[in-house]
Design an enzyme around this catalytic site. Structure first.
Site, short mmCIF file in Angstrom:
data_model
loop_
_atom_site.label_atom_id
_atom_site.label_comp_id
_atom_site.label_asym_id
_atom_site.label_seq_id
_atom_site.Cartn_x
_atom_site.Cartn_y
_atom_site.Cartn_z
N GLY A 86 -7.89 3.74 -3.23
CA GLY A 86 -7.69 2.61 -3.77
C GLY A 86 -6.30 2.30 -4.69
O GLY A 86 -5.94 1.65 -5.32
N LYS A 131 -0.82 -7.74 5.98
CA LYS A 131 -1.46 -9.15 5.60
C LYS A 131 -2.53 -8.60 4.88
O LYS A 131 -3.52 -7.72 5.11
CB LYS A 131 -1.86 -9.65 6.85
CG LYS A 131 -2.55 -10.85 6.75
CD LYS A 131 -2.14 -11.82 7.71
CE LYS A 131 -2.92 -13.28 7.37
NZ LYS A 131 -1.82 -14.01 6.68
N HIS A 188 -16.05 -3.96 5.52
CA HIS A 188 -15.76 -2.77 5.97
C HIS A 188 -16.76 -2.10 7.14
O HIS A 188 -17.85 -1.88 6.75
CB HIS A 188 -15.72 -1.59 4.67
CG HIS A 188 -15.47 -0.38 4.94
ND1 HIS A 188 -14.20 0.37 4.53
CD2 HIS A 188 -15.95 0.54 5.62
CE1 HIS A 188 -14.27 1.54 5.02
NE2 HIS A 188 -15.24 1.98 5.61
N ARG A 194 -26.27 5.28 -2.70
CA ARG A 194 -25.91 6.55 -3.46
C ARG A 194 -26.13 6.40 -4.75
O ARG A 194 -25.82 5.45 -5.65
CB ARG A 194 -24.22 6.58 -3.43
CG ARG A 194 -23.50 6.58 -2.07
CD ARG A 194 -22.07 6.89 -2.19
NE ARG A 194 -21.53 6.65 -0.74
CZ ARG A 194 -20.34 6.89 -0.54
NH1 ARG A 194 -19.58 7.86 -1.72
NH2 ARG A 194 -19.79 6.91 0.41
N LEU A 243 -6.22 -9.26 3.88
CA LEU A 243 -7.54 -10.14 4.53
C LEU A 243 -8.34 -10.55 3.26
O LEU A 243 -8.70 -9.99 2.50
CB LEU A 243 -8.21 -9.18 5.48
CG LEU A 243 -7.44 -8.68 6.56
CD1 LEU A 243 -8.15 -7.51 7.43
CD2 LEU A 243 -6.79 -9.77 7.59
N LYS A 295 -17.82 3.33 -2.21
CA LYS A 295 -18.71 2.88 -1.44
C LYS A 295 -20.18 3.02 -2.15
O LYS A 295 -20.23 4.13 -2.79
CB LYS A 295 -19.13 3.66 0.27
CG LYS A 295 -17.94 3.24 1.18
CD LYS A 295 -17.78 4.07 2.02
CE LYS A 295 -16.45 4.11 2.82
NZ LYS A 295 -15.99 4.91 3.84
N GLU A 351 -7.95 3.19 8.08
CA GLU A 351 -7.67 4.62 7.95
C GLU A 351 -8.63 5.45 8.92
O GLU A 351 -9.57 5.01 9.43
CB GLU A 351 -7.55 5.11 6.47
CG GLU A 351 -8.87 5.20 5.88
CD GLU A 351 -8.77 5.80 4.42
OE1 GLU A 351 -7.78 6.75 4.36
OE2 GLU A 351 -9.64 5.79 3.82
N ARG A 353 -13.07 14.26 8.63
CA ARG A 353 -14.05 15.02 8.20
C ARG A 353 -15.47 14.40 8.29
O ARG A 353 -15.54 13.23 8.66
CB ARG A 353 -13.53 15.43 6.61
CG ARG A 353 -13.73 13.84 5.86
CD ARG A 353 -13.45 13.97 4.40
NE ARG A 353 -13.09 12.94 3.83
CZ ARG A 353 -13.95 11.81 3.45
NH1 ARG A 353 -15.24 11.90 3.66
NH2 ARG A 353 -13.42 10.75 3.00
N LYS A 379 0.86 -1.27 -0.11
CA LYS A 379 -0.07 -0.08 0.20
C LYS A 379 0.87 1.36 0.05
O LYS A 379 1.77 1.38 0.57
CB LYS A 379 -0.91 0.05 1.23
CG LYS A 379 -2.07 -0.99 1.34
CD LYS A 379 -2.63 -1.22 2.70
CE LYS A 379 -4.06 -0.26 2.80
NZ LYS A 379 -4.65 -0.31 3.69
#
Ligand code: ADP
Length: 450
Positions: free
Chosen positions: A164, A200, A207, A336, A202, A236, A286, A290, A157
């Site tokens: 992403g 690692k 989420h 959404r 997963l 999302k 993370e 906000r 990452k």
């Protein structure tokens, strides 16, 4: 309390903030680009200032123009919404240098959480569980040994990562060198920084994120969790409060861990701690410093107006409640509604020909579109958020079905048909989905019928 607030954003979130201000008796200033002069947030605010041309870099991200708009109108505080400048520590610093108030956390906390390695180390020291991994930068020379220690599959990452990007999986030692070089190249191109770390990977997590509010008087509360596992390309699509996978004891426990950690940090304002959740365990990924797009589902189950609290906290007022006053009632789901093709996700800007919003008990529609409105091609494709609330998840799904069938957005393509299918899928009805479920489902839809 503030007398006048400037909203440094557009679309549904600008309306959301304007609504909270109106209810608090605070005057509002909208900013807009030349492409947005007909936008609803401009019409709804008491005053508006054009801050530049259509491209966001010259308008909604134009810090000198936004500060000037405050000075011209006499606004004392700036609410950044989400996206744009909401996690820009320099913006928060500049606002303070001008004697104005940033409605959000301190610039130092924004900076700390904006760097993924620093964020992870900080929260780990505060007792928040993290994903097993390198806990720091990984060099190409150390990578193989580190991956053996962590155990394959591993995820590379980018420290500066977001959306992403700069993230690559290595399933075994043979894939490691390629994963490292592609993650670095992607991170360099997107963020100008090729620093990476290792975690690692997963396999089938959910989420799950915790919403918190913290005031300047040492009171920190959590508003429970949101399950945002239904994602496409790390975006999302559908969010729920609470999570179908969590029970009340697990919620209380992780909520307690997070609120104690943020109290120790001296955090101020609204924030979200994001976790992956697998086999009953939480792993920090993370923190967002906000307001988030999906905040209304937490508002629905707690009755707390998160934006109102953000404004009050920024003005130095104490929250009028503590953890024991927060009661979680029923279940809420947000969809959404994007101006996109529902299956290819190709953006579909253009004129909204017909528009009808659903109503009735437990239905909320946050949107800045109206009949005849032309959705400009310059910004994100979120056209609205449909939020439904009911006494339990089953009733919530039935209400969502009904509300989706009432919602009409004509003239452009939207993701409404996708949700009409999702709400009838057995796995969704059973709450049985991980972060990979939607991608697999969409891939299956694209296959031609046998
Ligand atoms: P970004 O800031 O780029 O969105 P995140 O760290 O929030 O990056 O991760 C984005 C998504 O990537 C997560 O929601 C999850 O789907 C996936 N992800 C991140 N870390 C892991 C991990 N260790 N194992 C599996 N999936 C992960």
């Amino acid at each position: 309390m503030f007398e006048k607030v400037l909203i440094a954003n557009r679309g549904e979130i600008a309306l959301r903030v304007i609504r909270a201000c109106k209810e608090m008796g605070i005057a509002t200033v909208a900013i807009h680009s030349t492409a947005d002069s007909e936008a609803m947030h401009v019409r709804m605010a008491d005053e508006s200032v054009c801050v530049g041309p259509a491209p966001a870099a010259q308008s909604y991200l134009n810090i000198p123009a936004i500060i000037a708009a405050c000075e011209i109108t006499g606004a004392e505080a700036i609410h950044p919404g989400y996206g744009f400048l909401s996690e820009n520590a320099k913006f928060a610093d500049i606002i303070a240098e001008h004697g104005l108030t940033f409605i959000g956390p301190t610039a130092d906390h924004i900076r700390m959480m904006g760097d993924k390695i620093t964020a992870k180390q900080t929260v780990k020291e505060l007792g928040i569980p993290t994903v097993p991994g390198s806990d720091g930068e990984v060099s190409d020379a150390d990578a193989a040994r580190m991956a053996e220690e962590i155990g394959y599959p591993v995820l590379i990452k980018a420290t500066a990562g977001g959306g992403g990007r700069g993230m690559k999986v290595a399933k075994n030692a043979g894939e490691l060198a390629f994963a490292l070089s592609t993650a670095r190249a992607e991170a360099k191109a997107a963020f100008g920084n090729d620093t990476v770390y290792m975690e690692k990977y997963l396999q089938k997590p959910r989420h799950i994120e915790i919403q918190i509010l913290a005031d300047a008087h040492g009171n920190v509360v959590h508003l429970g969790e949101r399950d945002c596992s239904l994602q496409r390309r790390h975006q999302k699509v559908w969010e729920e409060a609470g999570s179908p996978a969590l029970n009340a004891a697990e919620r209380d426990e992780i909520g307690g861990v997070v609120t104690r950690a943020l109290a120790q940090l001296g955090y101020l304002g609204a924030g979200t701690i994001e976790f992956l959740y697998e086999d009953g365990r939480f792993y920090f990924i993370e923190m967002n410093t906000r307001l988030q797009v999906e905040h209304p589902v937490s508002e629905a189950i707690t009755g707390i107006d998160i934006v109102r609290e953000q404004i009050r906290i920024a003005a130095g007022a104490p929250m009028g409640f503590s953890q024991k006053d927060i009661v979680f009632e029923g279940h809420a789901i947000e969809c959404r509604i994007n101006a996109e093709n529902p299956f290819t996700f190709r953006p579909s800007p253009g004129q909204v020909a017909e528009f009808h919003t659903p109503g009735g008990l437990g239905v909320r529609f946050d949107s800045a579109i109206y009949s005849g409105y032309r959705i400009p091609p310059y910004y994100d494709s979120l056209a609205g958020k449909l939020i439904v609330h009911a006494r339990n998840r089953n009733e919530c799904l039935l209400r969502l079905r009904r509300a989706l069938d009432e919602l009409v957005v004509g003239g452009i393509e939207t993701t409404i048909p996708l949700f009409q299918k999702l709400v009838r899928e057995p796995d969704i009805i059973n709450g049985d989905y991980s972060i990979h479920w939607l991608e697999k489902y969409l891939a299956g839809l694209e296959k031609p019928a046998a």
